[in-house]
Design a protein around this motif. Structure first.
Motif, PDB file in Angstrom:
ATOM      1  N   SER A 170      -3.186  67.151  95.185  1.00  0.00           N
ATOM      2  CA  SER A 170      -2.084  67.560  96.053  1.00  0.00           C
ATOM      3  C   SER A 170      -0.995  68.238  95.227  1.00  0.00           C
ATOM      4  N   ILE A 171      -0.235  69.075  95.892  1.00  0.00           N
ATOM      5  CA  ILE A 171       0.876  69.748  95.223  1.00  0.00           C
ATOM      6  C   ILE A 171       1.934  68.730  94.807  1.00  0.00           C
ATOM      7  N   GLY A 172       2.102  67.680  95.608  1.00  0.00           N
ATOM      8  CA  GLY A 172       3.019  66.605  95.233  1.00  0.00           C
ATOM      9  C   GLY A 172       2.606  65.934  93.938  1.00  0.00           C
ATOM     10  N   ASP A 173       1.296  65.787  93.721  1.00  0.00           N
ATOM     11  CA  ASP A 173       0.815  65.204  92.470  1.00  0.00           C
ATOM     12  C   ASP A 173       1.126  66.101  91.274  1.00  0.00           C
ATOM     13  N   ILE A 174       1.032  67.410  91.470  1.00  0.00           N
ATOM     14  CA  ILE A 174       1.370  68.328  90.376  1.00  0.00           C
ATOM     15  C   ILE A 174       2.842  68.214  90.026  1.00  0.00           C
ATOM     16  N   TRP A 175       3.704  68.188  91.045  1.00  0.00           N
ATOM     17  CA  TRP A 175       5.135  68.034  90.772  1.00  0.00           C
ATOM     18  C   TRP A 175       5.433  66.681  90.126  1.00  0.00           C
ATOM     19  N   ASP A 176       4.729  65.647  90.563  1.00  0.00           N
ATOM     20  CA  ASP A 176       4.890  64.325  89.964  1.00  0.00           C
ATOM     21  C   ASP A 176       4.569  64.392  88.476  1.00  0.00           C
ATOM     22  N   LYS A 177       3.457  65.023  88.147  1.00  0.00           N
ATOM     23  CA  LYS A 177       3.041  65.148  86.748  1.00  0.00           C
ATOM     24  C   LYS A 177       4.058  65.970  85.958  1.00  0.00           C
ATOM     25  N   ILE A 178       4.583  67.033  86.557  1.00  0.00           N
ATOM     26  CA  ILE A 178       5.583  67.857  85.872  1.00  0.00           C
ATOM     27  C   ILE A 178       6.830  67.032  85.553  1.00  0.00           C
ATOM     28  N   THR A 179       7.284  66.210  86.504  1.00  0.00           N
ATOM     29  CA  THR A 179       8.480  65.397  86.231  1.00  0.00           C
ATOM     30  C   THR A 179       8.200  64.392  85.124  1.00  0.00           C
ATOM     31  N   LEU A 210      12.395  62.578  92.576  1.00  0.00           N
ATOM     32  CA  LEU A 210      11.102  62.166  92.032  1.00  0.00           C
ATOM     33  C   LEU A 210      11.212  61.916  90.527  1.00  0.00           C
ATOM     34  N   LYS A 211      11.908  62.805  89.839  1.00  0.00           N
ATOM     35  CA  LYS A 211      12.083  62.609  88.389  1.00  0.00           C
ATOM     36  C   LYS A 211      12.924  61.360  88.115  1.00  0.00           C
ATOM     37  N   ASP A 236       8.925  54.815  96.801  1.00  0.00           N
ATOM     38  CA  ASP A 236       9.775  56.002  96.909  1.00  0.00           C
ATOM     39  C   ASP A 236       9.051  57.222  96.337  1.00  0.00           C
ATOM     40  N   ARG A 237       8.406  57.033  95.206  1.00  0.00           N
ATOM     41  CA  ARG A 237       7.656  58.106  94.545  1.00  0.00           C
ATOM     42  C   ARG A 237       6.590  58.669  95.484  1.00  0.00           C
TER      43      ARG A 237
END
Length: 140
Positions: free
Chosen positions: A10-19, A71-72, A112-113
């Motif tokens: 998911s795109i949310g997982d990519i942003w999670d990994k980036i943070t 998220l970060k 929350d994440r």
């Protein structure tokens, strides 16, 4: 360069990994030694690849800066709590009320994440959406 694997997430997982990678850069930069310099090199490579993926996507339907910031923040709280949790058990500090407080805070942070990632997925119309048993609101 080694092999790269492209797995549908998911795109949310990519942003999670980036943070998380940005948190790692901050944390590893606090102590200058050879091990941390190597870690930073690896993190920068991964961050560059993930950023290319995000940059190639159609933009979200609404701004996501606040969600990514939140998220970060929650990922950083979880990072700090995990560091503290490692000081307990196995011949270290005895589990106490502080440990229970940290565990509860981490549990809430993970909820929350998951919600932040779901919100990002919705704004990008992500084809893949991660689900959790404890998140029922906003799935459609």
């Amino acid at each position: 360069m080694g092999q790269l694997v492209f797995a549908p997430v998911s795109i949310g997982d990519i942003w999670d990994k980036i943070t998380i990678l940005n948190i790692k850069l901050e944390e590893y930069s606090k102590v200058d030694n050879e091990a941390n310099r190597i870690k930073i090199e690896y993190v920068n490579k991964e961050l560059a690849e993930l950023t290319k993926i995000i940059d190639g996507l159609e933009p979200p339907t609404s701004p996501i800066e606040d969600i990514v910031h939140n998220l970060k923040e929650v990922n950083h709280m979880i990072w700090r709590n995990e560091d503290i949790s490692r000081t307990y058990g196995h011949g270290k500090k005895e589990y106490d009320s502080e440990f229970i407080r940290i565990a509860a805070q981490t549990h809430q942070g993970n909820q929350d994440r998951c919600q932040y990632k779901l919100d990002i997925n919705k704004l990008y119309n992500s084809a893949i959406v991660e689900t959790k048993s404890y998140i029922n609101e906003g799935l459609k």
